[in-house]
Scaffold this motif. Structure first.
Motif, PDB file in Angstrom:
ATOM      1  N   ILE A 226       0.886  -1.323   0.460  1.00  0.00           N
ATOM      2  CA  ILE A 226      -0.159  -0.108  -0.425  1.00  0.00           C
ATOM      3  C   ILE A 226       0.875   1.125   0.116  1.00  0.00           C
ATOM      4  CG2 ILE A 226      -1.809   0.770   0.858  1.00  0.00           C
ATOM      5  CD1 ILE A 226      -2.590  -1.901   0.145  1.00  0.00           C
TER       6      ILE A 226
ATOM      7  N   LEU B 157      -2.318  -5.260  12.310  1.00  0.00           N
ATOM      8  CA  LEU B 157      -1.557  -4.406  12.386  1.00  0.00           C
ATOM      9  C   LEU B 157      -0.271  -5.220  11.462  1.00  0.00           C
ATOM     10  CD1 LEU B 157       0.072  -1.631  13.724  1.00  0.00           C
ATOM     11  CD2 LEU B 157      -1.739  -2.416  14.683  1.00  0.00           C
ATOM     12  N   GLN B 158       0.669  -5.428   9.846  1.00  0.00           N
ATOM     13  CA  GLN B 158       1.890  -6.127   9.952  1.00  0.00           C
ATOM     14  C   GLN B 158       2.730  -4.901   9.891  1.00  0.00           C
ATOM     15  OE1 GLN B 158       1.650  -9.107   7.725  1.00  0.00           O
ATOM     16  NE2 GLN B 158      -0.179 -10.212   8.217  1.00  0.00           N
ATOM     17  N   CYS B 159       2.085  -4.093   8.600  1.00  0.00           N
ATOM     18  CA  CYS B 159       2.792  -3.090   8.120  1.00  0.00           C
ATOM     19  C   CYS B 159       3.394  -1.582   8.627  1.00  0.00           C
ATOM     20  CB  CYS B 159       3.218  -2.659   6.868  1.00  0.00           C
ATOM     21  SG  CYS B 159       2.516  -1.734   6.033  1.00  0.00           S
ATOM     22  N   GLY B 160       1.495  -1.926   8.875  1.00  0.00           N
ATOM     23  CA  GLY B 160       0.779  -0.499   9.410  1.00  0.00           C
ATOM     24  C   GLY B 160       0.884   0.679   8.592  1.00  0.00           C
ATOM     25  N   ILE B 161       1.113   0.303   7.619  1.00  0.00           N
ATOM     26  CA  ILE B 161       0.717   1.929   6.644  1.00  0.00           C
ATOM     27  C   ILE B 161      -0.631   1.982   6.198  1.00  0.00           C
ATOM     28  CG2 ILE B 161       0.170   0.254   4.313  1.00  0.00           C
ATOM     29  CD1 ILE B 161       2.257   3.768   4.779  1.00  0.00           C
ATOM     30  N   CYS B 162      -1.334   1.103   6.493  1.00  0.00           N
ATOM     31  CA  CYS B 162      -3.004   0.821   6.240  1.00  0.00           C
ATOM     32  C   CYS B 162      -4.092   1.813   7.891  1.00  0.00           C
ATOM     33  CB  CYS B 162      -3.670  -0.297   5.796  1.00  0.00           C
ATOM     34  SG  CYS B 162      -3.623  -1.698   7.040  1.00  0.00           S
TER      35      CYS B 162
ATOM     36  N   CYS C  48      -5.957  -4.064   2.674  1.00  0.00           N
ATOM     37  CA  CYS C  48      -4.933  -4.209   3.482  1.00  0.00           C
ATOM     38  C   CYS C  48      -3.950  -5.472   2.730  1.00  0.00           C
ATOM     39  CB  CYS C  48      -5.228  -4.557   4.795  1.00  0.00           C
ATOM     40  SG  CYS C  48      -3.613  -5.046   5.834  1.00  0.00           S
ATOM     41  N   ARG C  49      -3.050  -5.052   2.483  1.00  0.00           N
ATOM     42  CA  ARG C  49      -2.062  -6.451   1.480  1.00  0.00           C
ATOM     43  C   ARG C  49      -1.245  -7.275   2.589  1.00  0.00           C
ATOM     44  NH1 ARG C  49      -3.213  -8.738  -3.782  1.00  0.00           N
ATOM     45  NH2 ARG C  49      -1.224  -9.071  -4.723  1.00  0.00           N
ATOM     46  N   CYS C  50      -1.165  -6.656   3.317  1.00  0.00           N
ATOM     47  CA  CYS C  50      -0.125  -7.662   4.111  1.00  0.00           C
ATOM     48  C   CYS C  50      -0.908  -8.548   5.353  1.00  0.00           C
ATOM     49  CB  CYS C  50      -0.069  -6.759   5.685  1.00  0.00           C
ATOM     50  SG  CYS C  50       1.839  -5.365   5.136  1.00  0.00           S
ATOM     51  N   THR C  51      -2.675  -8.423   6.252  1.00  0.00           N
ATOM     52  CA  THR C  51      -3.460  -9.174   6.852  1.00  0.00           C
ATOM     53  C   THR C  51      -3.953 -10.304   6.528  1.00  0.00           C
ATOM     54  OG1 THR C  51      -5.071  -7.740   7.245  1.00  0.00           O
ATOM     55  CG2 THR C  51      -2.570  -7.127   8.246  1.00  0.00           C
TER      56      THR C  51
HETATM   57  S1  FES Z   1      -0.646  -4.105   7.270  1.00  0.00           S
HETATM   58 FE1  FES Z   1       0.276  -3.347   5.731  1.00  0.00          FE
HETATM   59  S2  FES Z   1      -1.367  -3.129   4.042  1.00  0.00           S
HETATM   60 FE2  FES Z   1      -2.165  -3.482   6.320  1.00  0.00          FE
END
Ligand code: FES
Ligand SMILES: Cc1cc2nc3c(=O)[nH]c(=O)nc-3n(C[C@H](O)[C@H](O)[C@H](O)COP(=O)(O)OP(=O)(O)OC[C@H]3O[C@@H](n4cnc5c(N)ncnc54)[C@H](O)[C@@H]3O)c2cc1C
Ligand code: FES
Lengths: 746, 292, 158
Positions: free
Chosen positions: A203, C99-104, C136-139
């Protein structure tokens, strides 16, 4: 391989669900990502990109842009020095075209200006004279002897005859006698598969802030999976010493492999160098799709023989991958991974790597494996249907286990595939009833996992708290796991440890955050650094007590006399030893540098139930369960998160995601509206079942878990959809028009 | 560029007249801003109509409803009364974009953007909605069906803009429904769509029907043959098959990144048939029907 | 091009800034006011990372002009916690590892907050559809949905 690291133990911290150190910053908006940094005097950079898939750049006139008030620098390919052939040169030529634009979206010029509006205006003033060349974007077209050649000079010696110069590398793996194997089969089938190029879809767009000093040193702030590699590439591209370039990794908003290399960083540095001021360069979403790396697309031919009781007698695969206009090794990974799940007597894979006029591919979660294993697992499923056999039984029958010689060479140590398959078989999901138009699919997956160069420094601060300094950007919660392992090893409370990701000037080299290596390799180095610190603390205790250092042991977070003979002393805690450290020899720290081996392969099995609307071809994923071997799950939440996230990406890949090109080689869907990644309402809960088969190569048994999860969904979904509609699907994505066409018998 | 935020319709007319074609109305901006950023359009003046009080209102008028041109999807969908009268249009409006887009998007913006795939437009056409247009030569009313004339083009004259959309009074036992096909469940543009409005008599026979299709032609299609297939029937097998056939025949879609000709033709008939069943259930009081 | 002077309230406090007429609210928040908690993932309304509330209504700040904010109440991620005390949603996101990366994450939190204010007892399906505009692309969304439902339950108990 280091296979003697693992020691069974009872964990105190590892395996619990501790709060991660960066969480509060990330839920309050305080965490700083790539685009969030501002510095005084900062300029805004923007890039002009080719609208053509393949064109000779005859001339670039930047004079009008340079004359625009507020423009401080304009950069083109001519500004970059000549360097030796190799990956850095490929990265340079991808970051800024030289004589040819090689794909729609290839950078041709860049500006730095005092505002975004001025920078955008300046781009419109740059005149590029193109001579449009014939282009090629599809694999089979690019392989034809008379195809337009994307770039000359990359063909390796072992590439078979009969192809265009776009076919640049060839890789072969396997063992055994294929003819004899196929002769033993009751049925041999040959099938062809295609998969579309998909994008990692993080994202956060790529962002970099470069600041070049007048003294020739430079600083770079960037969202990346590997700031040391960024430094290595940029230093070579800009012809400077690595020590003169300090790279700091921002918090990173997803990468999945897509941020393991450079796209804009060399350009940001060059703009800053020319402008004499800091320059921030941030990609738009459209640029991310057009010019940062998607993964490869593939065309695969698969042949497999099976006996009627489900034994695979022989298998071979030919993989053709394209990864855009530059070389890559993804097809090699695919050829190695294809049959890694099975114990086969006769097996061969052949991989061809093909150049096309598409963006330079970048790694994407288990690069190369998902497409190859999709084809393998589809054929296995078709043969199961042919003989009316249970798909998990057949996989168990053929599963690789300890002692199996893998198709790519090595003989496996303890691995978790059988346990994973058995867990899937025993799970209630596998026997749950299905509704109308529903069917169930299963598939296996595999990933190698990497180790690699790693440095960690662990300091025992004067108050006894612990700082772990590591150099791998934390994408999904690795800092918490690293801190937990340090706490475990030292016997201190988790709360007293803080793990920090530092810049390239402050710690030895660290390989990129990729290959699912961080929790394994940084964890390993952290444990070893903690052991070094413990040894030092024992030494200090010995000094305090005035006894021999061999007579001191470390237990329960304290130094203790080794036995009654050593003398009677009260144990000394870390706090006490740390408080005295200045007087006992100076600060206490441990560090460890290693090229970590023994990463430990990982396997997964997925089960999906889908419902296909027979009148529209729409697929709904009704239920989804992931089973995966994690070695030891240091922080189960973030292990589950990797499994769920990988599954969701794989589901998107299977159903809707694809790069769509028009006849002119232009990308038609460079945005999230038409590049369709799964949204929240598309997915059910994804249940994650963690298995723990310790990795012999890690002191706590940890394996990488980040990548395997994206491998099984492609075939899992394809097998489920094929069973639901009663026709076999051979192409991804299985978009509704394709499914409806298959239903209607087209 | 200039940003204007007038507080009366007259000011808008004056601003548009002065701008000589270089101005654009800004309603929710969910098309406009995307197109400006993509360099598809570069207006010199934006005239924000959201500060004109009348344009933000939903009012009763002659048994029908007048919806101000600046009413957002979120505001519309919070009105239980209008949603009960026009559940199909409410669904169509609600399908536009995400919750975030709903906070801004408008019916008039969806209509004037003139995308063949606009979700609310087939529903408005099925509803026989009428747009009120104000311009240099005064006020006129025009059926919604006559506003889009091609992708991105409308029949509005220079200096004209829409101030409201009128939904006529409902006969008893009437209801509407709207369905679209998208590959995901949200956040996609319709690959094909169908809006249906019908009226039943006491016996459940269809006495009036309007069927409108989206994303299968350069503009929304009002398919008379499809309506004819329903009128006088109890909306059963043969009538529904004839309806689907009429929709397939009327559709003249294209192949593009979102779908193929064959797919769109097949699916649009299916959608129309399913929408009729939902509208029928609603008209005969069998509940609101399910979400698509 | 002359700049526009905008007076607004952000997270309950008066704020003013100068902006270009074609500047988005997202750009003004990030680049002029340095409120970088609101993220840009697409700039075209597709990802929800830029979610803010305007007069209580959830919008994508990348699809709104900064000039339109005149007189409005803006709510951003920076206003969610009350000083050092996290909002229930923030706490639940941390607890559930949502959250993983947390950007979203900021976008999801702002959007979820708007949901629970309107509907304190949403079903899982309602949460999924309300948040469909937040990518969200991570979770794989699993833990996010659990966190929101758990926060709703806790808020109902309180
Ligand atoms: S935690 Fe990485 S895009 Fe949602
Ligand atoms: C993420 C995203 C998802 C979307 N999904 C969908 C979807 O699912 N379905 C769908 O149909 N659309 C969708 N859209 C498109 C868009 O949201 C709709 O078309 C919306 O209804 C436009 O309304 P608006 O008020 O925002 O229009 P604006 O952008 O303000 O205006 C659109 C056009 O109409 C003109 N205009 C606006 N109001 C008037 C008026 N009163 N009189 C004359 N001209 C006027 C404007 O000048 C402009 O040319 C999506 C957009 C985004 C960003
Ligand atoms: S940045 Fe606004 S929706 Fe993506």
């Amino acid at each position: 391989m280091a296979l003697d690291e693992y020691e069974k133990r009872d964990f105190r911290v590892v395996g619990k669900r501790m709060p991660r150190p960066d969480a509060i910053d990330k839920v309050t908006g305080r965490a700083l990502y790539g685009a969030d940094m501002h510095v005084p005097g900062m300029l805004v950079g923007k890039i002009l990109r080719s609208p053509h898939a393949h064109a000779r750049i005859k001339a670039i006139d930047t004079s009008a842009a340079e004359a625009l008030e507020g423009v401080r620098a304009v950069v083109t390919g001519a500004d970059f020095p000549e360097i030796a052939p190799g990956e850095a040169r490929n990265v340079r030529d991808n970051a800024m075209a030289r004589d040819k634009a090689l794909y729609d979206g290839h950078a041709v010029a860049a500006v730095a200006a005092t505002s975004a509006a001025i920078a955008r205006k300046a781009l419109k003033l740059i005149r590029v004279e193109y001579e449009i060349l014939p282009h090629v974007t599809e694999i089979s077209d690019a392989m034809k002897p008379d195809a337009p050649v994307v770039q000359e000079g990359f063909v390796q010696e072992n590439v078979p005859e009969g192809f265009s110069d776009n076919v640049i590398s060839y890789h072969q793996y396997g063992h055994g006698d294929l003819d004899a194997g196929f002769a033993q089969a009751d049925k041999v089938i040959t099938r062809r598969f295609r998969t579309a190029a998909t994008h990692q879809g993080y994202i956060e767009p790529h962002a970099a802030l470069a600041s070049f000093g007048a003294d020739g040193t430079a600083d770079l702030w960037v969202c990346t999976q590997g700031h040391y590699y960024v430094r290595q590439l940029c230093a070579e591209i800009l012809q400077m010493d690595q020590a003169q370039l300090r790279v700091t990794a921002s918090e990173i908003g997803g990468g999945f492999g897509g941020k393991t290399t450079c796209f804009i960083e060399p350009v940001a540095l060059m703009l800053s160098k020319k402008a004499g001021a800091p320059v921030k360069l941030v990609m738009t979403r459209q640029e991310v799709f057009r010019a940062s790396g998607p993964t490869v697309s593939s065309e695969i031919e698969m042949r497999m023989g099976m006996t009627k009781d489900g034994r695979i007698t022989a298998a071979e695969a030919e993989l053709h991958y394209q990864g855009g206009a530059f070389p890559n090794i993804t097809v090699q990974f695919g050829a190695m991974a294809a049959f890694a799940c099975y114990d086969l007597q006769a097996v061969q894979t052949r991989g061809y790597n093909v150049l096309t006029n598409r963006p330079k591919q970048a790694a994407y979660r288990a690069p190369g494996a998902p497409m190859a294993i999709y084809a393998v697992e589809s054929v296995v499923d078709e043969l199961c249907q042919e003989f009316d056999l249970d798909p998990l039984e057949v996989r168990l029958k053929n599963a690789a286990r300890k002692g199996t010689k893998a198709s790519y060479g090595p003989t496996y140590p303890d691995i978790g595939l059988v346990a994973t398959l058995e867990a899937a078989q025993a799970h209630p999901h596998y026997s749950a009833p299905l509704g109308p138009n529903q069917a169930r699919g299963v598939a296996c997956g595999f990933w190698f996992n990497f180790g690699g160069d790693t440095s960690v420094s662990l300091s025992v601060d004067f108050d006894g708290s612990i700082t772990v300094t590591e150099g791998n950007p934390d994408i999904g919660g690795s800092r918490v796991s690293i801190a937990m392992m340090a706490a475990e090893e030292l016997g201190v409370p988790y709360e007293s440890v803080r793990a920090v990701v530092t810049d390239t000037a402050s710690l030895g080299h660290n390989e990129v955050t990729d290959g699912s290596r961080v929790t394994f390799a940084v964890g390993l180095a952290t444990i070893k650094a903690a052991r070094a610190a413990k040894r030092e603390m024992c030494r200090r205790a010995a000094k305090i007590w005035g006894i021999d250092e061999d007579a001191v042991i470390w237990e329960d977070g304290c130094a203790k006399p080794a036995g009654p003979n050593a003398g009677k002393f009260e144990p000394l805690s870390i706090k006490e030893i740390a408080a005295k450290s200045s007087r006992t020899g100076g600060p206490i720290a441990g560090h460890h540098e290693v090229n970590a081996e023994g990463a430990g392969v990982s396997f997964g099995v997925h089960i999906a139930d889908v419902e296909v609307d027979p009148e529209t071809g729409h697929t709904r994923v009704v239920r989804y369960t992931v089973f995966q071997d994690a070695g030891k799950a240091v922080h189960p939440d973030y292990v589950e998160g990797q499994m769920q996230g990988g599954a969701a990406q794989g589901i998107g890949w299977a159903l809707n995601e694809e790069y769509i090109y028009d006849e002119n080689g232009r990308l038609l869907n460079p945005g999230f509206l038409d590049y369709r990644i799964p949204v929240a309402s598309d997915l059910p809960h994804i249940d994650a079942v963690i298995l723990e088969i310790p990795n012999p190569g890690h002191p706590y048994g940890v394996r990488g878990v980040g990548e395997t999860g994206i491998v099984p969904p492609l075939a899992t979904l394809s097998n489920a959809v094929s069973r639901a509609i009663g026709r076999r699907m051979y192409e991804l994505p299985m978009s509704p028009p394709r499914i409806l066409k298959a239903i209607k018998g087209g | 560029m200039q940003y204007l935020a007038p507080t009366s319709e007259d000011e808008v007319v004056a601003a548009l007249a002065q701008a000589d074609g270089r101005a654009r109305i800004l309603a929710g901006g969910t098309d406009l801003l995307v197109q400006m950023k993509a360099d598809m359009i570069a207006p010199d003046i934006l005239v924000d109509i959201k500060r004109i009080p009348e344009l933000r209102e939903i009012t009763r008028e002659g048994g029908g409803w007048r919806i101000g041109a600046a009413v957002s999807g979120a505001e519309f969908n919070e009105r239980a009364d209008i949603c009960a009268d026009w559940p199909g249009l409410a669904e169509a409006f609600d399908l536009i974009g995400s919750t975030q887009v709903q906070g801004r998007c408008t019916l008039a913006g969806n209509l004037c953007n003139a995308s063949p795939a606009a979700d609310s437009v087939p529903a408005m056409v099925a509803a026989d909605a009428v747009a009120r247009i104000v311009g240099p030569s005064g006020t006129r009313d025009l059926p919604v069906a006559e506003i889009p004339v091609g992708p991105g083009r409308t029949s509005l004259a220079a200096g004209e803009f829409i101030t409201s959309i009128f939904l006529p009074a409902r006969a008893p036992r009437s209801a509407d429904a709207y369905l679209r096909f998208i590959p995901r469940t949200e956040m996609d543009i319709a690959v094909a769509s169908a809006g249906v409005s019908l009226t039943l008599d006491d016996n459940g026979s269809c006495v009036a029907a309007r069927v409108a299709l989206g994303a299968v032609a350069p503009t929304v299609l009002l398919v008379e043959e499809a309506a004819a297939a329903l009128i006088g029937t109890k909306l059963e097998g043969a009538a529904l098959a004839a309806l689907a056939q009429a929709c397939e025949s009327a559709a003249t879609p294209i192949d593009d990144k979102r779908g193929t000709v064959a797919f769109r033709k097949q699916v649009v008939g299916v959608l129309a048939r399913r929408a009729v069943k939902i509208a029928q259930d609603r008209a005969s009081g069998k509940g609101a029907g399910e979400r698509a | 091009m002359s700049k526009i002077h905008v007076k607004t309230r952000i997270n309950g406090e008066a704020a003013e800034f100068l902006c270009e007429p074609d500047e988005t609210l997202l750009e003004a928040l990030r680049d002029r006011l340095h409120l970088t908690g609101t993220k840009e993932g697409c700039g075209s309304g597709d990802c929800g990372a830029c979610s803010v509330t305007v007069n209580g209504r959830l919008v994508a700040s990348c699809l709104m002009l900064a000039a339109e904010a005149e007189g409005a109440e803006i709510g951003t991620i920076e206003g969610l916690a009350k000083g050092a005390e996290l909002d229930v949603l923030q706490r639940k996101f941390v607890e559930h590892a949502a959250l993983q990366c947390g950007i979203c994450t900021p976008g999801f939190l702002v959007a979820s907050k708007a949901l629970l204010e309107k509907n304190p007892d949403p079903t899982e399906e309602e949460v999924r559809y309300w948040l469909a505009g937040n990518l969200c692309r991570c979770t794989g969304y699993d833990k996010i949905i659990r966190a929101v439902l758990d926060a709703a339950a806790e808020m109902r108990r309180a």
